[in-house]
Design a protein around this motif. Sequence first.
Motif, mmCIF file in Angstrom:
data_model
loop_
_atom_site.group_PDB
_atom_site.id
_atom_site.type_symbol
_atom_site.label_atom_id
_atom_site.label_comp_id
_atom_site.label_asym_id
_atom_site.label_seq_id
_atom_site.Cartn_x
_atom_site.Cartn_y
_atom_site.Cartn_z
ATOM 1 N N SER A 40 -19.141 -7.552 -1.802
ATOM 2 C CA SER A 40 -19.254 -6.349 -2.631
ATOM 3 C C SER A 40 -18.994 -6.675 -4.095
ATOM 4 N N MET A 41 -19.817 -6.120 -4.970
ATOM 5 C CA MET A 41 -19.590 -6.265 -6.404
ATOM 6 C C MET A 41 -18.630 -5.146 -6.815
ATOM 7 N N THR A 42 -17.425 -5.520 -7.211
ATOM 8 C CA THR A 42 -16.370 -4.527 -7.415
ATOM 9 C C THR A 42 -16.165 -4.132 -8.871
ATOM 10 N N VAL A 43 -16.227 -5.101 -9.763
ATOM 11 C CA VAL A 43 -15.972 -4.863 -11.186
ATOM 12 C C VAL A 43 -16.966 -5.672 -12.002
ATOM 13 N N ILE A 44 -17.449 -5.073 -13.076
ATOM 14 C CA ILE A 44 -18.297 -5.785 -14.036
ATOM 15 C C ILE A 44 -17.613 -5.733 -15.390
ATOM 16 N N VAL A 58 -15.308 -0.403 -13.122
ATOM 17 C CA VAL A 58 -14.986 -0.416 -11.693
ATOM 18 C C VAL A 58 -16.048 0.355 -10.931
ATOM 19 N N ASN A 59 -16.528 -0.228 -9.854
ATOM 20 C CA ASN A 59 -17.555 0.405 -9.025
ATOM 21 C C ASN A 59 -16.946 1.611 -8.291
ATOM 22 N N ALA A 60 -17.192 2.814 -8.814
ATOM 23 C CA ALA A 60 -16.576 4.018 -8.263
ATOM 24 C C ALA A 60 -17.009 4.291 -6.830
ATOM 25 N N ALA A 61 -18.195 3.833 -6.461
ATOM 26 C CA ALA A 61 -18.715 4.107 -5.120
ATOM 27 C C ALA A 61 -17.867 3.463 -4.029
ATOM 28 N N LEU A 62 -17.105 2.426 -4.378
ATOM 29 C CA LEU A 62 -16.293 1.724 -3.378
ATOM 30 C C LEU A 62 -14.977 2.435 -3.076
ATOM 31 N N GLU A 63 -14.561 3.350 -3.940
ATOM 32 C CA GLU A 63 -13.348 4.148 -3.726
ATOM 33 C C GLU A 63 -12.144 3.264 -3.386
ATOM 34 N N MET A 64 -11.907 2.261 -4.222
ATOM 35 C CA MET A 64 -10.790 1.348 -3.995
ATOM 36 C C MET A 64 -9.452 1.997 -4.344
ATOM 37 N N SER A 65 -8.404 1.619 -3.618
ATOM 38 C CA SER A 65 -7.056 2.066 -3.952
ATOM 39 C C SER A 65 -6.656 1.447 -5.290
ATOM 40 N N VAL A 66 -5.585 1.970 -5.889
ATOM 41 C CA VAL A 66 -5.157 1.432 -7.180
ATOM 42 C C VAL A 66 -4.714 -0.020 -7.046
ATOM 43 N N GLY A 67 -4.103 -0.387 -5.910
ATOM 44 C CA GLY A 67 -3.698 -1.766 -5.715
ATOM 45 C C GLY A 67 -4.883 -2.708 -5.610
ATOM 46 N N LYS A 68 -5.878 -2.313 -4.841
ATOM 47 C CA LYS A 68 -7.095 -3.120 -4.706
ATOM 48 C C LYS A 68 -7.797 -3.237 -6.050
ATOM 49 N N ALA A 69 -7.905 -2.120 -6.765
ATOM 50 C CA ALA A 69 -8.566 -2.141 -8.063
ATOM 51 C C ALA A 69 -7.810 -3.020 -9.050
ATOM 52 N N ALA A 70 -6.482 -3.034 -8.969
ATOM 53 C CA ALA A 70 -5.693 -3.879 -9.867
ATOM 54 C C ALA A 70 -6.014 -5.351 -9.651
ATOM 55 N N ALA A 71 -6.108 -5.754 -8.395
ATOM 56 C CA ALA A 71 -6.460 -7.144 -8.106
ATOM 57 C C ALA A 71 -7.856 -7.465 -8.623
ATOM 58 N N GLN A 72 -8.782 -6.534 -8.473
ATOM 59 C CA GLN A 72 -10.163 -6.788 -8.878
ATOM 60 C C GLN A 72 -10.314 -6.859 -10.395
ATOM 61 N N VAL A 73 -9.629 -5.996 -11.137
ATOM 62 C CA VAL A 73 -9.728 -6.095 -12.603
ATOM 63 C C VAL A 73 -9.011 -7.342 -13.095
ATOM 64 N N GLY A 74 -7.999 -7.815 -12.335
ATOM 65 C CA GLY A 74 -7.373 -9.089 -12.667
ATOM 66 C C GLY A 74 -8.344 -10.240 -12.520
ATOM 67 N N HIS A 75 -9.152 -10.216 -11.457
ATOM 68 C CA HIS A 75 -10.213 -11.216 -11.311
ATOM 69 C C HIS A 75 -11.192 -11.123 -12.492
ATOM 70 N N GLY A 116 0.825 -1.214 0.000
ATOM 71 C CA GLY A 116 0.000 0.000 0.000
ATOM 72 C C GLY A 116 0.851 1.252 0.000
ATOM 73 N N GLY A 117 0.202 2.379 0.225
ATOM 74 C CA GLY A 117 0.924 3.627 0.416
ATOM 75 C C GLY A 117 1.012 4.535 -0.780
ATOM 76 N N THR A 118 0.758 4.027 -1.960
ATOM 77 C CA THR A 118 0.815 4.853 -3.158
ATOM 78 C C THR A 118 -0.482 4.694 -3.935
ATOM 79 N N ASP A 119 -1.078 5.782 -4.335
ATOM 80 C CA ASP A 119 -2.275 5.717 -5.155
ATOM 81 C C ASP A 119 -2.104 6.642 -6.346
ATOM 82 N N LEU A 120 -3.020 6.577 -7.265
ATOM 83 C CA LEU A 120 -2.997 7.426 -8.448
ATOM 84 C C LEU A 120 -4.339 8.123 -8.578
ATOM 85 N N GLU A 121 -4.301 9.356 -9.060
ATOM 86 C CA GLU A 121 -5.533 10.110 -9.273
ATOM 87 C C GLU A 121 -6.374 9.443 -10.363
#
Length: 260
Positions: A250-254, A172-189, A151-156
């Motif tokens: 939570s439904m994170t990515v469609i 990506v479900n914007a309402a969840l406000e995931m960090s870039v690392g979390k979002a990366a794992a979710q789009v990988g799924h 963690g520790g680094t995010d991107l705008e």
Amino acid sequence: MGSAEVSSAETEAEVRDEAAEFAVRHAELARGYGGNGDPDDPAMVQAMQMVLHIPKTHPPARSALLEAAAAAAVAVCLDPRSGPGGEWEPRYLAWKRSRIRKVARRARGSQWVAAGGVDGVTIDVDGAQARAFVPGPVGAIDQRIRKLQIGGTDLEHDEPGPPDPRLPVLWVNAALEMSVGKAAAQVGHASMLLAGALPVTAAAAWAEHEFRCAVRDADDQRWAGLVAEVAAGRAVAVRDAGFTEVAPGSMTVIAVPARA
């Protein structure tokens, strides 16, 4: 038969063999995940490590980096080395048949260069780079990866514009406000789920383009429409186990197949 005809026949046979081998790997991916659950020993819990290249100066666009991460994750799964008899197959199957986990880390400079020496696939999207590694036990992570910060680094959030209709879109479900690392794992799924859900010919065609996709944020209104697409069987959704950042279920990515 002339030499040119022999060469053409050999080429056609090689193409058929490659297609058949891809179909076997795709069938394994399409079977789903997680049938064996977690091992009793926490050190043997299986995970796919991912590294995002985020230089201190001139960091990449968030959407492009997530696109690279999504493509890298599914590329590992459908790589010939993950298929029957491949050098990655035992590690890949041990992970795929356990509870699916991905862990995204960041690297820059020499750390990123060193990470390139660990078994995996790197994808570059418009200068944004991500590498997904062959999965394995969390207790046996290569030191070149283990030392990287999670963690520790995010991107705008950026606004890359309308997605190319020739590409699948991972919303990506914007309402969840995931960090870039979390979002990366979710789009990988999501890329894995989508590849498994596609007909094998469509998945093979996607592989020819290095699993290039678009990643976009979905606001509440768009998300409601996407949920309806999932219910109608026209899209696939990632539901998170809730280990980090978001609530379980939570439904994170469609993921929506390419329109064209």
